[in-house]
Design a protein around this motif. Structure first.
Motif, PDB file in Angstrom:
ATOM      1  N   VAL A 115       0.880  -1.160   0.000  1.00 45.02           N
ATOM      2  CA  VAL A 115       0.000   0.000   0.000  1.00 45.02           C
ATOM      3  C   VAL A 115       0.919   1.211   0.000  1.00 45.02           C
ATOM      4  CG1 VAL A 115      -1.906   1.178   1.131  1.00 45.02           C
ATOM      5  CG2 VAL A 115      -1.690  -1.301   1.338  1.00 45.02           C
ATOM      6  N   ASN A 116       1.072   1.842  -1.170  1.00 48.05           N
ATOM      7  CA  ASN A 116       2.064   2.906  -1.318  1.00 48.05           C
ATOM      8  C   ASN A 116       1.748   3.725  -2.563  1.00 48.05           C
ATOM      9  OD1 ASN A 116       4.382   4.465  -1.091  1.00 48.05           O
ATOM     10  ND2 ASN A 116       5.732   2.909  -1.945  1.00 48.05           N
ATOM     11  N   PRO A 117       1.484   5.047  -2.369  1.00 42.22           N
ATOM     12  CA  PRO A 117       1.516   5.784  -1.099  1.00 42.22           C
ATOM     13  C   PRO A 117       0.157   5.767  -0.393  1.00 42.22           C
ATOM     14  CG  PRO A 117       1.186   7.308  -2.903  1.00 42.22           C
ATOM     15  CD  PRO A 117       1.304   5.932  -3.522  1.00 42.22           C
ATOM     16  N   VAL A 118       0.188   6.222   0.857  1.00 46.29           N
ATOM     17  CA  VAL A 118      -1.015   6.438   1.658  1.00 46.29           C
ATOM     18  C   VAL A 118      -0.975   7.868   2.157  1.00 46.29           C
ATOM     19  CG1 VAL A 118      -2.335   5.728   3.675  1.00 46.29           C
ATOM     20  CG2 VAL A 118      -0.973   4.043   2.442  1.00 46.29           C
ATOM     21  N   SER A 119      -2.115   8.571   2.097  1.00 46.71           N
ATOM     22  CA  SER A 119      -2.206   9.907   2.686  1.00 46.71           C
ATOM     23  C   SER A 119      -3.549  10.040   3.381  1.00 46.71           C
ATOM     24  CB  SER A 119      -2.044  11.000   1.620  1.00 46.71           C
ATOM     25  OG  SER A 119      -3.105  10.954   0.688  1.00 46.71           O
ATOM     26  N   MET A 120      -3.599  10.901   4.424  1.00 49.07           N
ATOM     27  CA  MET A 120      -4.819  11.029   5.227  1.00 49.07           C
ATOM     28  C   MET A 120      -4.731  12.254   6.110  1.00 49.07           C
ATOM     29  SD  MET A 120      -3.656   8.136   7.948  1.00 49.07           S
ATOM     30  CE  MET A 120      -2.523   7.476   6.714  1.00 49.07           C
ATOM     31  N   HIS A 121      -5.867  12.595   6.715  1.00 52.55           N
ATOM     32  CA  HIS A 121      -5.912  13.563   7.807  1.00 52.55           C
ATOM     33  C   HIS A 121      -6.198  12.786   9.089  1.00 52.55           C
ATOM     34  CE1 HIS A 121      -7.154  16.769   4.646  1.00 52.55           C
ATOM     35  NE2 HIS A 121      -5.835  16.759   4.817  1.00 52.55           N
ATOM     36  N   ILE A 122      -5.405  13.040  10.130  1.00 49.63           N
ATOM     37  CA  ILE A 122      -5.546  12.295  11.374  1.00 49.63           C
ATOM     38  C   ILE A 122      -5.079  13.146  12.543  1.00 49.63           C
ATOM     39  CG2 ILE A 122      -3.282  11.217  10.995  1.00 49.63           C
ATOM     40  CD1 ILE A 122      -4.325   8.752  12.511  1.00 49.63           C
ATOM     41  N   PHE A 123      -5.810  13.112  13.655  1.00 48.77           N
ATOM     42  CA  PHE A 123      -5.489  13.871  14.865  1.00 48.77           C
ATOM     43  C   PHE A 123      -5.282  15.353  14.580  1.00 48.77           C
ATOM     44  CE2 PHE A 123      -3.359   9.633  15.950  1.00 48.77           C
ATOM     45  CZ  PHE A 123      -4.505   9.132  16.536  1.00 48.77           C
ATOM     46  N   GLY A 124      -6.035  15.870  13.623  1.00 48.90           N
ATOM     47  CA  GLY A 124      -5.926  17.291  13.303  1.00 48.90           C
ATOM     48  C   GLY A 124      -4.749  17.652  12.428  1.00 48.90           C
ATOM     49  N   GLY A 125      -3.969  16.668  11.987  1.00 50.83           N
ATOM     50  CA  GLY A 125      -2.820  16.924  11.120  1.00 50.83           C
ATOM     51  C   GLY A 125      -2.919  16.104   9.846  1.00 50.83           C
ATOM     52  N   THR A 126      -1.811  16.026   9.128  1.00 53.02           N
ATOM     53  CA  THR A 126      -1.771  15.257   7.885  1.00 53.02           C
ATOM     54  C   THR A 126      -0.778  14.119   8.023  1.00 53.02           C
ATOM     55  OG1 THR A 126      -0.080  16.729   6.946  1.00 53.02           O
ATOM     56  CG2 THR A 126      -2.382  17.235   6.473  1.00 53.02           C
ATOM     57  N   GLY A 127      -1.114  12.989   7.414  1.00 55.39           N
ATOM     58  CA  GLY A 127      -0.249  11.824   7.478  1.00 55.39           C
ATOM     59  C   GLY A 127       0.017  11.244   6.106  1.00 55.39           C
ATOM     60  N   LYS A 128       1.158  10.586   5.985  1.00 50.53           N
ATOM     61  CA  LYS A 128       1.505   9.905   4.739  1.00 50.53           C
ATOM     62  C   LYS A 128       2.408   8.724   5.081  1.00 50.53           C
ATOM     63  CE  LYS A 128       5.390  13.059   3.950  1.00 50.53           C
ATOM     64  NZ  LYS A 128       6.012  14.042   3.031  1.00 50.53           N
ATOM     65  N   GLY A 129       2.502   7.776   4.170  1.00 45.46           N
ATOM     66  CA  GLY A 129       3.360   6.636   4.446  1.00 45.46           C
ATOM     67  C   GLY A 129       3.145   5.492   3.488  1.00 45.46           C
ATOM     68  N   SER A 130       3.574   4.293   3.933  1.00 49.88           N
ATOM     69  CA  SER A 130       3.437   3.085   3.128  1.00 49.88           C
ATOM     70  C   SER A 130       3.353   1.878   4.055  1.00 49.88           C
ATOM     71  CB  SER A 130       4.620   2.923   2.162  1.00 49.88           C
ATOM     72  OG  SER A 130       5.827   2.741   2.886  1.00 49.88           O
ATOM     73  N   ILE A 131       2.744   0.812   3.540  1.00 45.78           N
ATOM     74  CA  ILE A 131       2.589  -0.433   4.285  1.00 45.78           C
ATOM     75  C   ILE A 131       3.006  -1.592   3.381  1.00 45.78           C
ATOM     76  CG2 ILE A 131       0.975  -1.954   5.502  1.00 45.78           C
ATOM     77  CD1 ILE A 131      -0.841   0.544   5.854  1.00 45.78           C
ATOM     78  N   HIS A 132       3.801  -2.501   3.937  1.00 44.86           N
ATOM     79  CA  HIS A 132       4.233  -3.685   3.195  1.00 44.86           C
ATOM     80  C   HIS A 132       3.892  -4.919   4.026  1.00 44.86           C
ATOM     81  CE1 HIS A 132       6.718  -6.169   0.497  1.00 44.86           C
ATOM     82  NE2 HIS A 132       7.183  -6.750   1.596  1.00 44.86           N
TER      83      HIS A 132
END
Length: 200
Positions: A115-132
């Motif tokens: 799962v790459n890339p991943v982006s989201m809004h979480i805890f009032g901020g922005t997040g991004k990353g990857s999962i293998h």
């Protein structure tokens, strides 16, 4: 195939069998092949009776391409599925954590899921990353790379310890990053094997 307003209910029972599986099935031929599957305004609920985890996704759109699923005796379902896809989800609730505006690109095949890339809004901020995820070995292997920018620390505390810490006892914005690996067939095994680097 196109689905509009579908609702999916996925359950992993305490014996490890999913609610869409039939125990003892020994078919080896290809059971499913779809060139393109589109989903709009869908809803999904996943319940894991082994770990008591619950995931609910609302208002999600997705396009899955080259989906195939074949079954061989004794093989886990994830080892027999292959696909690529793009998914957007307006709201995703994972236990006590709410993600919004989730966008991810996925690819799976032969027991490996990226799962790459991943982006989201979480805890009032922005997040991004990857999962293998790799389930080709004796025990599943996981790797998570993530970064959260300017999230609200009080929202994180309330989500991880609801009701145990007075509201706004700690406030402010923070940045967080992690590169973690884990191995295990159960949530407890994964927690015990967790290893990697964190930065706050």
């Amino acid at each position: 195939v196109g689905l509009i307003n579908p609702v999916f209910s996925l359950v992993r029972h305490k014996n490890g069998i999913f609610n869409f599986e039939k125990p003892g099935r020994t078919l080896s031929e290809k059971l499913l092949a779809v060139t393109k599957l589109s989903i709009s305004q869908g809803r999904v609920v996943y319940t894991d009776e082994q770990s008591s985890a619950r995931i609910e996704g609302d208002d999600f759109d997705g396009t899955i391409r080259d989906l195939s699923y074949g079954r061989t005796a004794g093989a886990e379902p994830f080892k027999n599925i292959s696909f690529t896809g793009d998914i957007r989800c307006k709201t995703l609730l994972i236990n006590n954590v709410t993600l919004t505006n989730l966008v991810m690109r996925t690819a799976g095949g032969k027991g490996i899921l990226d799962v790459n890339p991943v982006s989201m809004h979480i805890f009032g901020g922005t997040g991004k990353g990857s999962i293998h995820v790799d389930v080709t070995g004796a025990s599943p292997h996981y790797r998570l790379i993530t970064a959260l920018d300017r999230f609200r620390i009080e929202e994180l505390i309330q989500a991880s310890s609801p009701g145990n810490i007075p509201r706004k006892s700690i406030e402010g914005t923070a940045d967080f990053s992690a590169d973690l690996t884990a191995t295990g067939k159960s949530a407890d095994e994964v927690k015990r094997s967790l290893n990697g680097d964190l930065s706050l």
